[in-house]
Design a protein around this motif. Structure first.
Motif, PDB file in Angstrom:
ATOM      1  N   UNK A  27       0.833  -1.210   0.000  1.00 46.05           N
ATOM      2  CA  UNK A  27       0.000   0.000   0.000  1.00 46.05           C
ATOM      3  C   UNK A  27       0.861   1.252   0.000  1.00 46.05           C
ATOM      4  N   UNK A  28       1.963   1.213   0.738  1.00 44.40           N
ATOM      5  CA  UNK A  28       2.880   2.362   0.766  1.00 44.40           C
ATOM      6  C   UNK A  28       3.464   2.623  -0.621  1.00 44.40           C
ATOM      7  N   UNK A  29       3.882   1.577  -1.294  1.00 48.67           N
ATOM      8  CA  UNK A  29       4.488   1.732  -2.614  1.00 48.67           C
ATOM      9  C   UNK A  29       3.458   2.210  -3.644  1.00 48.67           C
ATOM     10  N   UNK A  30       2.323   1.527  -3.694  1.00 47.33           N
ATOM     11  CA  UNK A  30       1.329   1.849  -4.715  1.00 47.33           C
ATOM     12  C   UNK A  30       0.662   3.198  -4.469  1.00 47.33           C
ATOM     13  N   UNK A  31       0.268   3.456  -3.227  1.00 45.70           N
ATOM     14  CA  UNK A  31      -0.368   4.737  -2.924  1.00 45.70           C
ATOM     15  C   UNK A  31       0.637   5.881  -2.962  1.00 45.70           C
ATOM     16  N   UNK A  32       1.898   5.586  -2.604  1.00 48.71           N
ATOM     17  CA  UNK A  32       2.934   6.600  -2.700  1.00 48.71           C
ATOM     18  C   UNK A  32       3.164   7.040  -4.128  1.00 48.71           C
ATOM     19  N   UNK A  33       3.224   6.080  -5.039  1.00 46.03           N
ATOM     20  CA  UNK A  33       3.366   6.428  -6.457  1.00 46.03           C
ATOM     21  C   UNK A  33       2.167   7.224  -6.962  1.00 46.03           C
ATOM     22  N   UNK A  34       0.981   6.879  -6.448  1.00 48.09           N
ATOM     23  CA  UNK A  34      -0.222   7.625  -6.821  1.00 48.09           C
ATOM     24  C   UNK A  34      -0.124   9.076  -6.351  1.00 48.09           C
ATOM     25  N   UNK A  35       0.351   9.283  -5.124  1.00 45.72           N
ATOM     26  CA  UNK A  35       0.521  10.648  -4.598  1.00 45.72           C
ATOM     27  C   UNK A  35       1.568  11.424  -5.376  1.00 45.72           C
ATOM     28  N   UNK A  36       2.687  10.763  -5.665  1.00 43.15           N
ATOM     29  CA  UNK A  36       3.764  11.435  -6.398  1.00 43.15           C
ATOM     30  C   UNK A  36       3.279  11.875  -7.776  1.00 43.15           C
ATOM     31  N   UNK A  37       2.551  11.010  -8.457  1.00 40.24           N
ATOM     32  CA  UNK A  37       2.029  11.371  -9.782  1.00 40.24           C
ATOM     33  C   UNK A  37       1.071  12.551  -9.703  1.00 40.24           C
ATOM     34  N   UNK A  50       6.776  13.253   3.508  1.00 40.50           N
ATOM     35  CA  UNK A  50       5.402  13.664   3.216  1.00 40.50           C
ATOM     36  C   UNK A  50       4.623  12.518   2.573  1.00 40.50           C
ATOM     37  N   UNK A  51       5.256  11.833   1.642  1.00 42.81           N
ATOM     38  CA  UNK A  51       4.596  10.716   0.960  1.00 42.81           C
ATOM     39  C   UNK A  51       4.282   9.594   1.950  1.00 42.81           C
ATOM     40  N   UNK A  52       5.243   9.291   2.820  1.00 41.76           N
ATOM     41  CA  UNK A  52       5.043   8.208   3.782  1.00 41.76           C
ATOM     42  C   UNK A  52       3.947   8.532   4.784  1.00 41.76           C
ATOM     43  N   UNK A  53       3.803   9.800   5.144  1.00 40.72           N
ATOM     44  CA  UNK A  53       2.791  10.190   6.121  1.00 40.72           C
ATOM     45  C   UNK A  53       1.392  10.237   5.513  1.00 40.72           C
ATOM     46  N   UNK A  54       1.304  10.431   4.200  1.00 41.55           N
ATOM     47  CA  UNK A  54       0.003  10.582   3.556  1.00 41.55           C
ATOM     48  C   UNK A  54      -0.447   9.336   2.784  1.00 41.55           C
ATOM     49  N   UNK A  55       0.481   8.414   2.556  1.00 40.95           N
ATOM     50  CA  UNK A  55       0.151   7.254   1.713  1.00 40.95           C
ATOM     51  C   UNK A  55      -0.936   6.380   2.318  1.00 40.95           C
ATOM     52  N   UNK A  56      -0.992   6.335   3.667  1.00 35.08           N
ATOM     53  CA  UNK A  56      -1.969   5.478   4.326  1.00 35.08           C
ATOM     54  C   UNK A  56      -3.301   6.173   4.603  1.00 35.08           C
ATOM     55  N   UNK A  57      -3.413   7.433   4.252  1.00 32.93           N
ATOM     56  CA  UNK A  57      -4.651   8.172   4.523  1.00 32.93           C
ATOM     57  C   UNK A  57      -5.254   8.761   3.257  1.00 32.93           C
ATOM     58  N   UNK A  58      -4.733   8.403   2.112  1.00 33.48           N
ATOM     59  CA  UNK A  58      -5.210   8.963   0.856  1.00 33.48           C
ATOM     60  C   UNK A  58      -6.650   8.527   0.581  1.00 33.48           C
TER      61      UNK A  58
END
Length: 294
Positions: A27-37, A50-58
């Motif tokens: 979830x961290x990897x996939x949602x992190x890439x989604x946030x970065x994009x 920032x990505x790590x803190x928001x990846x689990x709450x997107x």
């Protein structure tokens, strides 16, 4: 005995923890890439913290975390009335009705076909290839056709979905029962013939008895297949209820938590149904005087 139970419990808990850890990492990897994009599309700066803190709450994550799925399950099961169309219990009940009806139809059909194949060589050579070929056709291609054809003659509701479940569930029962009915000891058959036993007596007192272990093994597969058939039948038909409709609406609106919650309920329902068949098998073994091997 207690040590064995403790070892099994420890192995199960360890496996669950490993799966959850892998799940969170994915979830961290996939949602992190989604946030970065999303941030780069807006030409905004970002940091890994920032990505790590928001990846689990997107919102609308690509892969929801276990706690997000758990919250969705709580909202859809505990917080909703069982009569609410937003309740997963309500939708699971609709899917269960189609599953059980299709399972019953499929089991009866499979047993009847197997009996015919075992007792008639012509039927075996003519029917068995079609039984096998029937499983090569994708269920997603058949489901809409069955629903449309039956709908044209005003047959709607549970029955079309049950027929699709039957289509998936009859095959394992047929194959296993053919094997089971032919598994009786030849010496026992010859012994019954010496006593002038009729074909009916041979079937009920020997063949059917020998086939029961094969039957229950196939029923576990059949009831799981029937559940899959019921869910698949709800996907292309625009059904207003059922776990398939929840999967479809979740996919349509991008509600991945809803999709995963429905999948969890479907998995739990399938496990429960297989357990019930295993319970019936154990009761039969005890009645026959055998040991419970489950």
């Amino acid at each position: 005995m207690s040590n064995t139970i403790q070892k099994k419990a420890f192995s199960l808990i360890s496996l669950v923890l490993i799966i959850i850890a892998i799940w969170y990492l994915a979830a961290l990897i996939m949602n992190g890439n989604q946030l970065i994009n999303n941030l780069e599309r807006r030409n905004q700066d970002w940091t890994y913290s920032q990505i790590m803190s928001q990846a689990y709450e997107i919102k609308r994550p690509m892969l929801p975390t276990p706690h997000q799925v758990a919250l969705e399950l709580k909202k859809s099961i505990i917080d909703k009335s069982v009569t609410s169309k937003r309740s997963l219990i309500y939708h699971a009940q609709i899917t269960l009705n189609s599953t059980l009806l299709g399972f019953i139809f499929g089991s009866i059909l499979g047993i009847l076909i197997a009996i015919g194949i075992v007792h008639n060589k012509t039927l075996e050579s003519s029917l068995m290839p079609w039984v096998i070929a029937s499983q090569t056709i994708p269920i997603l291609a058949i489901a809409p056709m069955i629903v449309v054809v039956l709908g044209a003659v005003n047959i709607t509701g549970v029955l079309p979905k049950a027929i699709i479940s039957m289509y998936l569930s009859f095959f394992p029962v047929t194959i296993a029962m053919v094997k089971g009915l032919r598994s009786s000891d030849k010496l026992h058959e010859e012994l019954m013939m010496t006593y002038s036993a009729s074909a009916k007596d041979v079937f009920w007192k020997l063949r059917w008895y020998s086939a029961q272990p094969y039957l229950f093994a196939s029923l576990k597969v059949a009831i799981a297949a029937a559940l899959v058939g019921a869910i698949v039948a709800e996907l292309p038909t625009g059904a207003q209820g059922g776990l398939g409709s929840r999967l479809l609406s979740g996919s349509y609106y991008g509600q991945t938590e809803q999709i995963w919650a429905a999948l969890m309920v479907a998995a739990a329902l399938g496990s429960f149904l297989v357990w019930l068949v295993g319970l019936a098998e154990s009761a039969l073994l005890r009645r026959r005087g055998g040991l419970d091997h489950a």
